[in-house]
Design a protein around this motif. Structure first.
Motif, PDB file in Angstrom:
ATOM      1  N   ILE A  40      -7.235   1.549   2.428  1.00  0.00           N
ATOM      2  CA  ILE A  40      -8.198   1.104   1.413  1.00  0.00           C
ATOM      3  C   ILE A  40      -8.514   2.240   0.450  1.00  0.00           C
ATOM      4  O   ILE A  40      -8.552   2.052  -0.779  1.00  0.00           O
ATOM      5  CB  ILE A  40      -9.476   0.578   2.102  1.00  0.00           C
ATOM      6  N   LEU A  41      -8.744   3.434   0.993  1.00  0.00           N
ATOM      7  CA  LEU A  41      -9.010   4.582   0.119  1.00  0.00           C
ATOM      8  C   LEU A  41      -7.803   4.871  -0.771  1.00  0.00           C
ATOM      9  O   LEU A  41      -7.950   5.166  -1.967  1.00  0.00           O
ATOM     10  CB  LEU A  41      -9.340   5.811   0.973  1.00  0.00           C
ATOM     11  N   GLN A  42      -6.622   4.796  -0.213  1.00  0.00           N
ATOM     12  CA  GLN A  42      -5.393   5.057  -0.980  1.00  0.00           C
ATOM     13  C   GLN A  42      -5.267   4.081  -2.150  1.00  0.00           C
ATOM     14  O   GLN A  42      -5.015   4.481  -3.289  1.00  0.00           O
ATOM     15  CB  GLN A  42      -4.190   4.928  -0.045  1.00  0.00           C
ATOM     16  N   GLU A  43      -5.477   2.805  -1.872  1.00  0.00           N
ATOM     17  CA  GLU A  43      -5.344   1.798  -2.916  1.00  0.00           C
ATOM     18  C   GLU A  43      -6.480   1.893  -3.927  1.00  0.00           C
ATOM     19  O   GLU A  43      -6.257   1.787  -5.153  1.00  0.00           O
ATOM     20  CB  GLU A  43      -5.328   0.407  -2.276  1.00  0.00           C
ATOM     21  N   GLU A  89       7.398   7.138   4.894  1.00  0.00           N
ATOM     22  CA  GLU A  89       6.544   6.034   5.350  1.00  0.00           C
ATOM     23  C   GLU A  89       7.316   4.733   5.430  1.00  0.00           C
ATOM     24  O   GLU A  89       7.109   3.927   6.337  1.00  0.00           O
ATOM     25  CB  GLU A  89       5.338   5.885   4.421  1.00  0.00           C
ATOM     26  N   LEU A  90       8.230   4.509   4.491  1.00  0.00           N
ATOM     27  CA  LEU A  90       9.063   3.302   4.580  1.00  0.00           C
ATOM     28  C   LEU A  90       9.973   3.367   5.797  1.00  0.00           C
ATOM     29  O   LEU A  90      10.228   2.358   6.467  1.00  0.00           O
ATOM     30  CB  LEU A  90       9.911   3.159   3.314  1.00  0.00           C
ATOM     31  N   GLY A  91      10.477   4.574   6.091  1.00  0.00           N
ATOM     32  CA  GLY A  91      11.317   4.715   7.272  1.00  0.00           C
ATOM     33  C   GLY A  91      10.572   4.391   8.543  1.00  0.00           C
ATOM     34  O   GLY A  91      11.094   3.721   9.438  1.00  0.00           O
ATOM     35  N   ASP A 113       0.825  -1.212   0.000  1.00  0.00           N
ATOM     36  CA  ASP A 113       0.000   0.000   0.000  1.00  0.00           C
ATOM     37  C   ASP A 113       0.854   1.255   0.000  1.00  0.00           C
ATOM     38  O   ASP A 113       0.515   2.259  -0.635  1.00  0.00           O
ATOM     39  CB  ASP A 113      -0.918  -0.010   1.222  1.00  0.00           C
ATOM     40  N   VAL A 114       1.965   1.212   0.752  1.00  0.00           N
ATOM     41  CA  VAL A 114       2.826   2.397   0.837  1.00  0.00           C
ATOM     42  C   VAL A 114       3.525   2.646  -0.492  1.00  0.00           C
ATOM     43  O   VAL A 114       3.547   3.768  -1.012  1.00  0.00           O
ATOM     44  CB  VAL A 114       3.863   2.221   1.969  1.00  0.00           C
TER      45      VAL A 114
END
Length: 409
Positions: free
Chosen positions: A299-302, A230-232, A186-187
């Motif tokens: 969910i909204l992001q995807e 976000e990965l960090g 997702d990220v």
């Protein structure tokens, strides 16, 4: 001690005692042992060596041997009597309890007859002692059997508990691995998709509209920083697992977990990439549980990213409905017709959204309808709260690409 060595030791003690009595002419009631006692000692040694392999036959042969000895010698054999008691112990320890009880009763009766036969008296005190000795050896054998059964049951229970722990640990590792994979997808997928789109826009306007190309490059830089941040945060959580020293790490990320409070920024980033989102909100927004808030945002992001990548046009309808007992999300966009694009995705996005909804006890439905629109419908359960009477019931907003680009320029 090794069972075979123990049997050999017991046989040696019993047989050696018989031979010593024969050697020193020590017999019961002052009767000197004879050659029959030597034979009885040898038979007793053989029977004791075989008692573990065939406990019941050994007991039967011992009682028969004692009976035959008594008939031939007019007196019982002490060596065979001791062998019979040891055989009773072995039977009580190894065979089923009911059979052991019957065998002990028959043995006691037979030995009583053997003791009473030479004296021709049924009231001889030694007859009563026979029942006591047989009962004691049978009780010791039964106790040892009970202790061994208890120990085996405890070991089996410990093995089952250990196996259950391993199964539970593997299940938790699998769930955590799935959660990490879903979060990474997702990220990364959302931001990489936007970066790809903005790179295409920058390349298209690079010569004729350098200002638009510069704006697209700015979105690319922002998207890159966001995905790195976000990965960090995600990698920090992974490294923190089981390491208490990380709690004092001053460099740990302080950014809160993503939630619907970021929905405006998410829509703006998608609109800047060319997707117009007609956002409609029903019901007053309220603080959500962290798990629900994160799942709704992902969910909204995807879903919005998929609508932009696979939709027929650049317009998507979004409904966020704060109901009393649930959060309802609905996203719809026209279905693409004509040639199928090369990149249709891996399907992990729909799978991840469905797993997120089901993990929280919600529902997930996605598919093309008869009206030619692809519709995604998600329901996430919420703890019931009372709706304030003066709270706003909802709002409608629409953000198009031009507006968003102006904000980011």
């Amino acid at each position: 001690m090794e069972p075979r060595l123990l049997d050999a030791a017991v046989a040696a003690v019993v047989g050696g005692g018989g031979l010593l009595a024969l050697l020193f002419e020590l017999g019961p009631d002052g009767v000197a042992p004879s050659g029959a006692d030597a034979v009885a000692a040898g038979v007793a040694v053989l029977l004791l060596l075989a008692r573990r392999r065939a406990p019941l036959p050994v007991l039967a042969l011992t009682v028969l041997g004692e009976t035959a000895f008594t008939v031939l010698a007019s007196r019982p054999s002490p060596v065979l009597a001791v062998t019979a008691l040891i055989a009773v112990y072995t039977v009580a320890r190894t065979v089923r309890r009911r059979i052991a009880l019957i065998a002990a009763a028959v043995t006691a009766t037979a030995l009583y007859v053997v003791v009473a036969y030479p004296t021709d008296s049924a009231s001889d005190p030694e007859g009563g002692a026979v029942f006591a000795w047989v009962g004691m050896f049978a009780a010791v054998g039964g106790t040892v059997r009970t202790w061994r059964d208890y120990t085996a049951a405890m070991e089996e229970r410990a093995l089952r508990a250990e196996a259950s722990k391993e199964v539970e640990a593997r299940r938790r590792v699998a769930e955590e691995r799935l959660r990490i994979a879903r979060e990474l997808h997702d990220v990364v997928a959302h931001h990489i998709a936007l970066i790809t789109i903005q790179a295409g826009v920058a390349g298209h306007f690079l010569r004729d509209r350098p200002d638009r190309a510069d704006a697209a490059l700015a979105h690319i830089r922002e998207g890159g920083r966001t995905v790195l941040d976000e990965l960090g945060s995600l990698l920090h959580v992974l490294r923190q697992s089981g390491d208490e020293s990380d709690e004092t790490d001053e460099a740990q990320p302080t950014e809160p977990v993503p939630g619907l409070s970021r929905l405006g920024r998410l829509i703006e980033s998608l609109t800047a990439a060319g997707l117009s989102v007609r956002h409609r909100q029903v019901g007053p927004p309220r603080p959500l549980p962290t798990a629900i808030d994160l799942a709704a945002y992902r969910i909204l992001q995807e879903a919005l990213t998929n609508a932009h990548k696979h939709g027929a046009d650049a317009v998507t309808d979004l409904l966020v409905d704060y109901r009393t007992d649930a959060l309802h999300i609905e996203i719809s966009n026209p279905v693409r017709t004509g040639p199928v694009p090369d990149a249709q995705g891996t399907g992990h996005g729909l799978t991840g959204m469905r797993e997120r909804a089901h993990a929280l006890g919600g529902s997930f439905h996605a598919g093309a309808g008869a009206d030619g629109r692809f519709r995604l419908d998600v329901r996430l359960p919420l703890p019931e709260t009372e709706t304030p009477a003066d709270a706003p019931s909802g709002s409608d907003t629409e953000l198009d690409a031009t507006t968003a680009q102006g904000r980011h320029a």
